[in-house]
Write an enzyme that holds these catalytic residues in place. Structure first.
Site, PDB file in Angstrom:
ATOM      1  N   CYS A   1      39.741  42.636  42.623  1.00 45.93           N
ATOM      2  CA  CYS A   1      40.265  41.390  43.194  1.00 45.93           C
ATOM      3  C   CYS A   1      39.164  40.550  43.824  1.00 45.93           C
ATOM      4  O   CYS A   1      38.107  41.061  44.181  1.00 45.93           O
ATOM      5  CB  CYS A   1      41.303  41.705  44.268  1.00 45.93           C
ATOM      6  N   HIS A  41      40.472  48.969  43.310  1.00 45.50           N
ATOM      7  CA  HIS A  41      40.774  48.138  44.479  1.00 45.50           C
ATOM      8  C   HIS A  41      39.495  47.559  45.083  1.00 45.50           C
ATOM      9  O   HIS A  41      38.489  48.241  45.183  1.00 45.50           O
ATOM     10  CB  HIS A  41      41.487  48.973  45.544  1.00 45.50           C
TER      11      HIS A  41
END
Lengths: 317, 187
Positions: free
Chosen positions: B151, B95
Site C-alpha cells: 500500500c 502489508h
C-alpha cells in the site's frame, strides 16, 4: 486394433483421468492413472498413477509437469490450444490407430482453454503420419539449443505446426508440411488475474491508535468528572494541563501520520540502475537478453555469408 | 457520565488488544518461520519459500495466498500470477506497515532473491505508484519479472488509496536439481 477398441481405450483413459481429477480437488493439478503405456513429449509413461500439474505460465506457452510415484519428474511444453476441445476437464489423447496411446493435451481445472502439448520434432513427425492430424513441435537443433531444453530454452524455442499434406482413407498422414506457429496470447492461468491489486494495508496500527485515543477520551471524562467538583481555579489548571499534554504529545504524533496526500518516489529512489554483482556459484544459467540478441545476430551473419557463397557459386556456374 | 467513561475505556482496550494481537501474530510467525524453507516432504506447506532483499535486511517467508489471514502473518503470492522464480511475472503482496514496511527505502538497482526451489535473483527496474484498480503490472510479460505490491503512502493510517509496485527483472535463474526440488509450485 479396431476403431471400436481405440474408442473404448480412449474413453477408459479419459474417464480414469477425469475421475481422478475430481478426487484430486487441486485447481492446477490432477492425479491420473494409466492402465496402458502412454506416450508424452518427454517419453513413454508406463501404466501407473501420476500427478500432472501446471508448473509454469508464460505469455504464450505453459510448462506442464508429470510426476511419477517415485518422484521422477517430466517437464514439457504446451500452448493454449486454438483447436482442441474437451468435453470434460482432463487429458486429451490423439486418436492413434496402432501402438501406444499418445497425449495430445490437457485441460486443467481452471484453464480457459485446453493446453496442447508440443512434441520433439521426430515424435511429432511420427504422430502426424500415424494420426493424420496436425501436431505441434519444436526443433531444438533449429534454434541451436540442446535436446533437453532448459527452463530458459523452453521460453524461446520456436514452435512449429507439422501437418500431413494429405490424409489416407485409413486416417494416416502422407507427406509433411511445417509452418512456424504463433501461439495465442492467452495466459494458461488456472486462476484469473485479480481485478484489483491486493489489499495490503492492515488495520493493526489504526486499531492501536484508535484504542489509545479512546483511552485518552475515557481519561478526560474521568478527570472532568473528578475536576467538576473542584473550585474554578483548579478546573482552569486542569484544563491547561490537558491542553499542554495535547500540544506536547498528541499533535506531533498525529502530524507524523500522513493524510490522503499523494507521494511519489524521490529522485534517489528512481536513480539510474546500478550494476549488480551476480553470484556465480548460484548461477546455472543466465537469462540475458543481450546474449540472446548477440547469438541471433551471429547466426544471421553466418546465414548471410552462406547465402553470399551460394550466390557466388551459382554465378560461377 | 460513568457509563460513557466505562464504554470509552472498554473500546480502547478492545481496539488495542485487536491491533496488538495482529502485530504479535506477525512477529511470532516471523520469528518461527523466517529461517526455515519448505522441505521436500512438506508438500502441503503454505510456505512457498523465502524472499530476501539483502540491502534492506529483509527476509520473509512467502505464503501461498494473498488473503487477509496470510498477509497478517507474512507476504503472499498473488494468485493468478506466475510461479515465483519462474519465467513469467510472479506477484507478491505484503502489508505496508509490517512485512513490507522496509520497502519504503528500496531503490532501483536493488537485488531481490527468491528461494522457492527455483532459486532466482532479480534486480529492481521500476518503482511505480498506481491505482488499486490498475492491475496491468501483474500481467504476463515477455521477460521474467517479480512484482512486489504494497500500500501507499506508507504512513497512511487505515486503508491507503494507492499501491506501491516494485518490478524487478530476473538476472540469474538456477533451476533445482530434480532430487532437491520441493513440491511447492502450482499456483
Amino acid at each position: 486394433m479396431s476403431l471400436r477398441s481405440i474408442q473404448i481405450l480412449s474413453i477408459c483413459l479419459f474417464l480414469t483421468s477425469s475421475i481422478s481429477a475430481a478426487a484430486a480437488g487441486d485447481y492446477d493439478a490432477q492425479d491420473v492413472s494409466f492402465d496402458k503405456p502412454v506416450r508424452t513429449p518427454d517419453g513413454i509413461l508406463q501404466p501407473g498413477k501420476y500427478t500432472i500439474r501446471l508448473e509454469d505460465r508464460m505469455a504464450d506457452r505453459a510448462i506442464v509437469r508429470i510426476t511419477e510415484p517415485g518422484g521422477a519428474e517430466h517437464y514439457f511444453l504446451s500452448v493454449p490450444s486454438k483447436t482442441l476441445t474437451a468435453a470434460f476437464k482432463g487429458l486429451i489423447f490423439f486418436p492413434v490407430s496402432t501402438g501406444t496411446a499418445a497425449l495430445n493435451g490437457w485441460e486443467c481445472g481452471g484453464c480457459k482453454r485446453p493446453l496442447e502439448f508440443v512434441y520433439p520434432k521426430d515424435d511429432a513427425v511420427a504422430l502426424t503420419a500415424d494420426t493424420g492430424k496436425p501436431v505441434l513441435a519444436y526443433d531444438a537443433s533449429y534454434d541451436k539449443l540442446p535436446a533437453n531444453l532448459s527452463p530458459a530454452d523452453r521460453k524461446v524455442v520456436t514452435l512449429w505446426l507439422l501437418a500431413p499434406k494429405s490424409v489416407t482413407p485409413q486416417g494416416k498422414g502422407e507427406g509433411l508440411t511445417a509452418a512456424k506457429y504463433s501461439a495465442p496470447k492467452v495466459v494458461a492461468s488456472a486462476e484469473p488475474l485479480p481485478k484489483r491489486m491486493p489489499k495490503t494495508g492492515s488495520l493493526a496500527f489504526l486499531e492501536v491508535i484508535a484504542g489509545f485515543l479512546s483511552f485518552t477520551a475515557g481519561a478526560v471524562v474521568f478527570l472532568w468528572r473528578k475536576v467538576s467538583a473542584l473550585p474554578l481555579v483548579w478546573k482552569m489548571a486542569g484544563l491547561t494541563m490537558i491542553g499542554g499534554m495535547v500540544v506536547g504529545f498528541a499533535l506531533p504524533v498525529a502530524s507524523s501520520y500522513q493524510t490522503a496526500k499523494v507521494y511519489f518516489p524521490s529522485a534517489s529512489q528512481l536513480a539510474p540502475v546500478n550494476p549488480v554483482e551476480t553470484d556465480a556459484e548460484m548461477a546455472v544459467s543466465i537469462v540475458d537478453r543481450d546474449t540472446e540478441v548477440e547469438r541471433l545476430k551471429a547466426r544471421n551473419r553466418r546465414l548471410e555469408a552462406l547465402l553470399a557463397a551460394l550466390r557466388q557459386r551459382n554465378a560461377g556456374q | 457520565m460513568r457509563l460513557i467513561e466505562k464504554l470509552l475505556f472498554m473500546a480502547g482496550l478492545i481496539a488495542v488488544c485487536l491491533g496488538g494481537a495482529q502485530l504479535l501474530r506477525f512477529e511470532l510467525f516471523q520469528s518461527t518461520h523466517a529461517a526455515s524453507l519448505p522441505q521436500a516432504e512438506a508438500v502441503k506447506s503454505p510456505i512457498l519459500g523465502k524472499l530476501e532483499i539483502p540491502r534492506l535486511g529483509l527476509s520473509l517467508p512467502i505464503l501461498d495466498n494473498d488473503d487477509a489471514k496470510s498477509l497478517t502473518l507474512s507476504v503472499g503470492h498473488i494468485p493468478g500470477t506466475s510461479v515465483i522464480g519462474s519465467l513469467g511475472n510472479a506477484g507478491i503482496a505484503g502489508h505496508r506497515d509490517t512485512a513490507f514496511r522496509p520497502l519504503r527505502r528500496i531503490r532501483v538497482g536493488d537485488r531481490i532473491e527468491t528461494h522457492t526451489g527455483q532459486e532466482a535473483v532479480y534486480v529492481v527496474k521500476t518503482i511505480r505508484i498506481v491505482d488499486p484498480a490498475d492491475t496491468s503490472l501483474l500481467r504476463e510479460s515477455t521477460s521474467p519479472l517479480l512484482t512486489l505490491v504494497t500500500c501507499y503512502p506508507f504512513d497512511y493510517a487505515g486503508s491507503a488509496p494507492y499501491r506501491f509496485v516494485i518490478q524487478a527483472e530476473m538476472t540469474v535463474h538456477s533451476p533445482p536439481s530434480i532430487s532437491s526440488r520441493p513440491s511447492v509450485g502450482g499456483k
